[in-house]
Scaffold this motif. Structure first.
Motif, PDB file in Angstrom:
ATOM      1  N   ASN A 151      43.443  36.036  40.914  1.00  0.00           N
ATOM      2  CA  ASN A 151      42.780  35.761  39.634  1.00  0.00           C
ATOM      3  C   ASN A 151      42.373  34.459  39.514  1.00  0.00           C
ATOM      4  O   ASN A 151      41.376  33.624  39.324  1.00  0.00           O
ATOM      5  CB  ASN A 151      42.986  36.422  38.050  1.00  0.00           C
ATOM      6  CG  ASN A 151      43.480  37.904  38.770  1.00  0.00           C
ATOM      7  OD1 ASN A 151      43.146  38.678  38.827  1.00  0.00           O
ATOM      8  ND2 ASN A 151      44.396  38.335  37.211  1.00  0.00           N
ATOM      9  N   GLN A 152      43.746  33.462  40.131  1.00  0.00           N
ATOM     10  CA  GLN A 152      42.731  32.385  40.228  1.00  0.00           C
ATOM     11  C   GLN A 152      41.872  31.449  41.136  1.00  0.00           C
ATOM     12  O   GLN A 152      41.471  30.541  41.377  1.00  0.00           O
ATOM     13  CB  GLN A 152      44.215  31.163  39.763  1.00  0.00           C
ATOM     14  CG  GLN A 152      45.221  31.303  38.916  1.00  0.00           C
ATOM     15  CD  GLN A 152      46.370  30.442  38.858  1.00  0.00           C
ATOM     16  OE1 GLN A 152      47.548  30.605  39.662  1.00  0.00           O
ATOM     17  NE2 GLN A 152      46.189  29.338  38.919  1.00  0.00           N
ATOM     18  N   GLY A 153      41.640  32.610  42.253  1.00  0.00           N
ATOM     19  CA  GLY A 153      41.271  32.850  43.143  1.00  0.00           C
ATOM     20  C   GLY A 153      41.684  31.733  44.141  1.00  0.00           C
ATOM     21  O   GLY A 153      40.976  31.235  45.013  1.00  0.00           O
ATOM     22  N   LEU A 154      42.179  31.781  44.143  1.00  0.00           N
ATOM     23  CA  LEU A 154      43.252  31.478  45.625  1.00  0.00           C
ATOM     24  C   LEU A 154      43.335  32.160  46.623  1.00  0.00           C
ATOM     25  O   LEU A 154      43.892  31.528  47.684  1.00  0.00           O
ATOM     26  CB  LEU A 154      44.554  31.236  44.932  1.00  0.00           C
ATOM     27  CG  LEU A 154      45.032  29.186  44.536  1.00  0.00           C
ATOM     28  CD1 LEU A 154      44.417  28.951  43.231  1.00  0.00           C
ATOM     29  CD2 LEU A 154      46.543  29.249  44.822  1.00  0.00           C
ATOM     30  N   VAL A 155      43.921  33.565  46.205  1.00  0.00           N
ATOM     31  CA  VAL A 155      44.171  34.715  47.674  1.00  0.00           C
ATOM     32  C   VAL A 155      42.618  35.206  48.376  1.00  0.00           C
ATOM     33  O   VAL A 155      41.949  35.031  47.052  1.00  0.00           O
ATOM     34  CB  VAL A 155      44.616  36.082  47.102  1.00  0.00           C
ATOM     35  CG1 VAL A 155      44.790  36.402  48.679  1.00  0.00           C
ATOM     36  CG2 VAL A 155      46.333  35.574  46.661  1.00  0.00           C
ATOM     37  N   GLU A 156      42.311  35.362  49.806  1.00  0.00           N
ATOM     38  CA  GLU A 156      41.006  34.952  50.526  1.00  0.00           C
ATOM     39  C   GLU A 156      42.236  35.921  51.290  1.00  0.00           C
ATOM     40  O   GLU A 156      42.619  36.118  52.109  1.00  0.00           O
ATOM     41  CB  GLU A 156      40.253  33.856  50.782  1.00  0.00           C
ATOM     42  CG  GLU A 156      40.269  32.815  50.070  1.00  0.00           C
ATOM     43  CD  GLU A 156      39.642  31.087  50.389  1.00  0.00           C
ATOM     44  OE1 GLU A 156      38.738  31.969  51.132  1.00  0.00           O
ATOM     45  OE2 GLU A 156      40.068  30.067  49.560  1.00  0.00           O
ATOM     46  N   GLU A 157      40.606  36.768  52.030  1.00  0.00           N
ATOM     47  CA  GLU A 157      40.737  38.124  52.741  1.00  0.00           C
ATOM     48  C   GLU A 157      40.431  36.897  54.182  1.00  0.00           C
ATOM     49  O   GLU A 157      39.362  36.313  54.161  1.00  0.00           O
ATOM     50  CB  GLU A 157      39.619  38.287  52.748  1.00  0.00           C
ATOM     51  CG  GLU A 157      39.831  40.109  52.427  1.00  0.00           C
ATOM     52  CD  GLU A 157      40.457  40.814  52.278  1.00  0.00           C
ATOM     53  OE1 GLU A 157      41.085  41.007  51.228  1.00  0.00           O
ATOM     54  OE2 GLU A 157      41.078  41.485  53.223  1.00  0.00           O
ATOM     55  N   SER A 158      41.801  37.384  55.271  1.00  0.00           N
ATOM     56  CA  SER A 158      41.388  36.690  56.049  1.00  0.00           C
ATOM     57  C   SER A 158      41.709  37.618  57.456  1.00  0.00           C
ATOM     58  O   SER A 158      42.819  37.994  57.440  1.00  0.00           O
ATOM     59  CB  SER A 158      42.482  35.713  56.274  1.00  0.00           C
ATOM     60  OG  SER A 158      42.161  34.601  57.607  1.00  0.00           O
ATOM     61  N   GLN A 159      41.137  37.634  58.161  1.00  0.00           N
ATOM     62  CA  GLN A 159      41.329  38.669  59.537  1.00  0.00           C
ATOM     63  C   GLN A 159      42.630  39.844  59.069  1.00  0.00           C
ATOM     64  O   GLN A 159      43.418  40.459  59.511  1.00  0.00           O
ATOM     65  CB  GLN A 159      42.535  37.651  60.805  1.00  0.00           C
ATOM     66  CG  GLN A 159      41.094  37.257  61.034  1.00  0.00           C
ATOM     67  CD  GLN A 159      42.212  36.377  62.558  1.00  0.00           C
ATOM     68  OE1 GLN A 159      43.550  36.816  62.734  1.00  0.00           O
ATOM     69  NE2 GLN A 159      41.393  35.182  62.684  1.00  0.00           N
ATOM     70  N   GLY A 160      41.707  40.606  57.861  1.00  0.00           N
ATOM     71  CA  GLY A 160      42.429  41.374  57.334  1.00  0.00           C
ATOM     72  C   GLY A 160      43.281  41.359  56.284  1.00  0.00           C
ATOM     73  O   GLY A 160      43.765  42.603  55.873  1.00  0.00           O
ATOM     74  N   ALA A 161      43.938  40.384  56.563  1.00  0.00           N
ATOM     75  CA  ALA A 161      45.468  39.665  55.255  1.00  0.00           C
ATOM     76  C   ALA A 161      44.737  39.069  54.782  1.00  0.00           C
ATOM     77  O   ALA A 161      43.255  38.380  54.102  1.00  0.00           O
ATOM     78  CB  ALA A 161      46.138  39.096  56.523  1.00  0.00           C
ATOM     79  N   ARG A 162      45.471  38.899  53.297  1.00  0.00           N
ATOM     80  CA  ARG A 162      45.432  37.886  52.603  1.00  0.00           C
ATOM     81  C   ARG A 162      46.167  37.032  52.642  1.00  0.00           C
ATOM     82  O   ARG A 162      47.103  37.034  52.742  1.00  0.00           O
ATOM     83  CB  ARG A 162      45.433  38.830  50.831  1.00  0.00           C
ATOM     84  CG  ARG A 162      44.572  40.052  50.930  1.00  0.00           C
ATOM     85  CD  ARG A 162      45.156  41.362  50.099  1.00  0.00           C
ATOM     86  NE  ARG A 162      45.036  40.006  48.712  1.00  0.00           N
ATOM     87  CZ  ARG A 162      45.085  41.084  47.940  1.00  0.00           C
ATOM     88  NH1 ARG A 162      45.680  41.798  47.184  1.00  0.00           N
ATOM     89  NH2 ARG A 162      45.013  40.378  46.377  1.00  0.00           N
TER      90      ARG A 162
END
Ligand code: ARG
Length: 627
Positions: A324-335
């Motif tokens: 929710n803080q916008g810190l977690v992003e998608e990368s090669q299927g992982a978060r």
């Protein structure tokens, strides 16, 4: 003259650098104070902190237009004084060209000296070179302070860090795997750090973050069901060596696809909370715990387990908040969480949707900050995990859980350490097994020190109990001290002969030195408790004064060891203490028993023994009283 100046400059500059790098030590964090230091103030804290207070007053008067100048105080390495104030040069570069009345650093130093409030702790002051203010402490004040500690107890010399609660995450072995020498280092170093903080009246949560969760448990549980259909009756002895059990189950896992399938199902059922699976898991954990406990019992280390599984329920919420803080992003299927300055991100959800070591550490950090309200969270692991913790801490800073700067409390610290090496310079292992069984290692230390006692004829002199407890104190103490005396970041070589040597910088030598002091006091036939109140300590001889000065430096040394998380600083202090004591005791001019100065010198012996015992206590070593 030339040489003299060179020596002076080099040693003083060295001190200056040393002091500057220690500016964040608690000592220099003096609260704002009135213009005069009161008698009361002067009795608080280490000698260094007390001098810092006096110099703070002087600095305010000397340069009223430069507020918040932190006094830079260091113990002198040369012979010009006991301590020095090193502010003049730095101040000069700040004030020159601003219409100051001073003409260079020596004049600034002179003014700092002249503006120093009078205090009974200072005998004399002098200015040297480019404005270093050297302080000679008053002998009578020194003697009085030591005697005060003797009658009121060593706790009055405890540091006072501005932190109330800390977590020390240490030892932390993995269930069903052997506890290895890396865990031994973590256990020894972590226990010492916890002890130093506890001495400083910090509430310490001693956390054993055991690896008790993860996919390997599916395989172990399935193997347990297969081997022991009535698994609940399978005791530690039936399963035997859990490590061998782990190995065979891994072989089975790799060789048989049907088993592998069942093992993967088992993880799901365990994590889904299915009763039979939870019970099997709990049993495997319990067997491991019994093994770990054998090591902790020998070392006298106390830990409170909150394993990885404990934080599992918190992970989804924590990740959601971070998302929710916008810190977690998608990368090669992982978060993942991207970290500034790091080429790899912190993976918090794997591409299969599962959680990992980092997810658990984020949840654990959140829990420690928010539920346990810890202000300092300390992790003790090998340096190999430094990057992991660096990323976890940076992610926590991005999330606003921790302030960006580590200069004040509310902070997390990783305490890394190097490898334990064998004689061959390679990773330490025993001749026939791949890993060293820690219980065997500790037992060998004990039996070797027992053999040495017997060889010295103690078998006839002492009771069996005395032999046993001394062998334990010496043997386990030797293992601990050999680890702690090195800067933790360096690799160290494990060598029984070296660590059990009664000469050199070893626990054996130090324990014997302490026992010798106790026997001097016993031989005098005097009641030392009575002397503490009735007798008077004086530091007339140079060797007595040197010893007294070193004793008085105990509080600032513990403070430094604790602030910088470096137990070797305390070991160095202890070793020097016993050397300085020997110099005093072996000087015929300082005869103790039977001399005119007997009472005073017995008090000095007692003070040395008290400080040595506190050092042993902080290092987790049991003192011995006779040899
Ligand atoms: N179990 C880990 C290991 O054996 C150490 C855990 C350290 N603590 C932590 N919070 N990650 O390497």
């Amino acid at each position: 003259m030339h040489n003299f100046l060179y020596y002076f400059w080099s040693s003083s500059l060295f001190d200056l650098v040393r002091v500057t790098s220690r500016r964040l030590a608690w000592a220099s964090k003096t609260e704002s104070i009135a213009t005069m230091a009161t008698e009361e103030d002067e009795c608080m804290g280490s000698v260094k902190a007390q001098l810092a207070k006096l110099f703070e007053v002087s600095l305010k008067v000397t340069v009223p237009n430069e507020p918040d100048v932190e006094p830079l105080i260091a113990a002198c390495t040369g012979k010009f004084g006991d301590y020095q104030c090193n502010n003049a040069m730095g101040l000069w570069s700040k004030i020159k060209g601003k219409g100051t009345q001073f003409r260079g650093p020596p004049a600034v130093g002179e003014a700092i000296k002249n503006n120093l409030p009078t205090s009974e702790m200072i005998e004399s002051c002098s200015v040297a070179g480019p404005g270093f203010v050297n302080v000679v402490l008053s002998k009578s004040w020194m003697a009085k302070s030591i005697q005060k500690m003797l009658s009121e107890g060593i706790d009055t010399w405890a540091p006072m860090p501005p932190v109330k609660k800390a977590v020390v995450d240490f030892s932390s072995p993995n269930i069903a795997k052997e506890m290895h020498v890396g865990h031994l280092r973590s256990t020894i170093i972590g226990d010492t750090l916890a002890r130093m903080l506890e001495f400083s009246k910090v509430e310490v949560l001693r956390r054993n973050h055991v690896g008790d969760w993860g996919t390997q448990f599916g395989m172990l549980i399935e193997f347990l069901f297969e081997k022991f259909p009535n698994f609940e009756d399978a005791t530690e002895t039936a399963i035997g060596d859990l490590q061998a059990f782990y190995k065979s189950s891994k072989q089975r896992f790799d060789a048989d696809p049907a088993f592998k399938e069942r093992a993967q199902q088992a993880v799901v059922r365990l994590q889904g909370g299915e009763d039979k699976y939870r019970r099997a898991w709990a049993q495997i954990c319990e067997i491991s715990r019994t093994e770990f406990h054998k090591v902790y019992k020998r070392l006298g280390v106390h830990l409170e387990e909150k394993g990885e599984s404990f934080y599992n329920p918190y992970i989804p919420g924590v990740i959601e908040a971070l998302t929710n803080q916008g810190l977690v992003e998608e990368s090669q299927g992982a978060r993942v969480i991207f970290i500034e300055g790091s080429n790899i991100p912190l993976i918090v959800v794997k591409s299969d949707g599962g959680f990992n070591y980092a997810s658990t550490d984020m949840a654990a950090l959140w829990y420690r900050l928010n539920e346990e309200k810890a202000e300092w969270i300390i992790y003790v692991t090998d340096v190999g995990q430094q990057q992991h913790f660096d990323m976890v801490f940076k992610a926590a800073k991005r999330a606003g859980w921790l302030p960006h700067s580590d200069s004040s409390y509310l902070k997390a610290s990783h305490v890394g350490f190097g490898l334990v090496l064998g004689e061959d310079g390679k990773r330490f292992r025993t001749r026939n097994t791949e890993v060293v069984r820690l219980v065997d290692l500790l037992d060998e230390a004990k039996s070797r020190s027992k053999a040495a006692l017997i060889e010295r004829g103690k078998g006839e002199e002492w009771t069996e109990d005395e032999i046993e407890s001394t062998a334990e104190a010496v043997g386990y103490g030797a293992v601990k001290y050999a680890d702690l005396k090195n800067n933790r970041l360096t690799n160290y070589t494990f060598n029984f002969d070296q660590m059990l040597n009664d000469k050199g910088n070893t626990a054996v030598y130090l324990l014997y030195a302490h026992a010798r002091i106790c026997s001097i006091i016993r031989r005098s036939g005097k009641d030392v408790e009575e002397l503490k109140n009735k007798g008077t300590l004086v530091l007339g001889h140079k060797d007595e004064r040197d010893l007294g000065l070193h004793l008085l430096q105990f509080p600032e040394v513990v403070e430094e060891a604790c602030t910088n998380l470096l137990p070797n600083v305390l070991c160095d202090y202890l070793y020097n203490l016993s050397e300085i004591f020997s110099k005093f005791y072996s000087n015929p001019e300082c005869k103790v028993v039977g001399s005119d100065m007997e009472t005073s010198r017995l008090l000095l012996c007692e003070a040395t023994a008290v400080v040595m015992r506190k050092c042993f206590n902080l290092l987790g070593i049991t003192p011995i009283y006779k040899i």
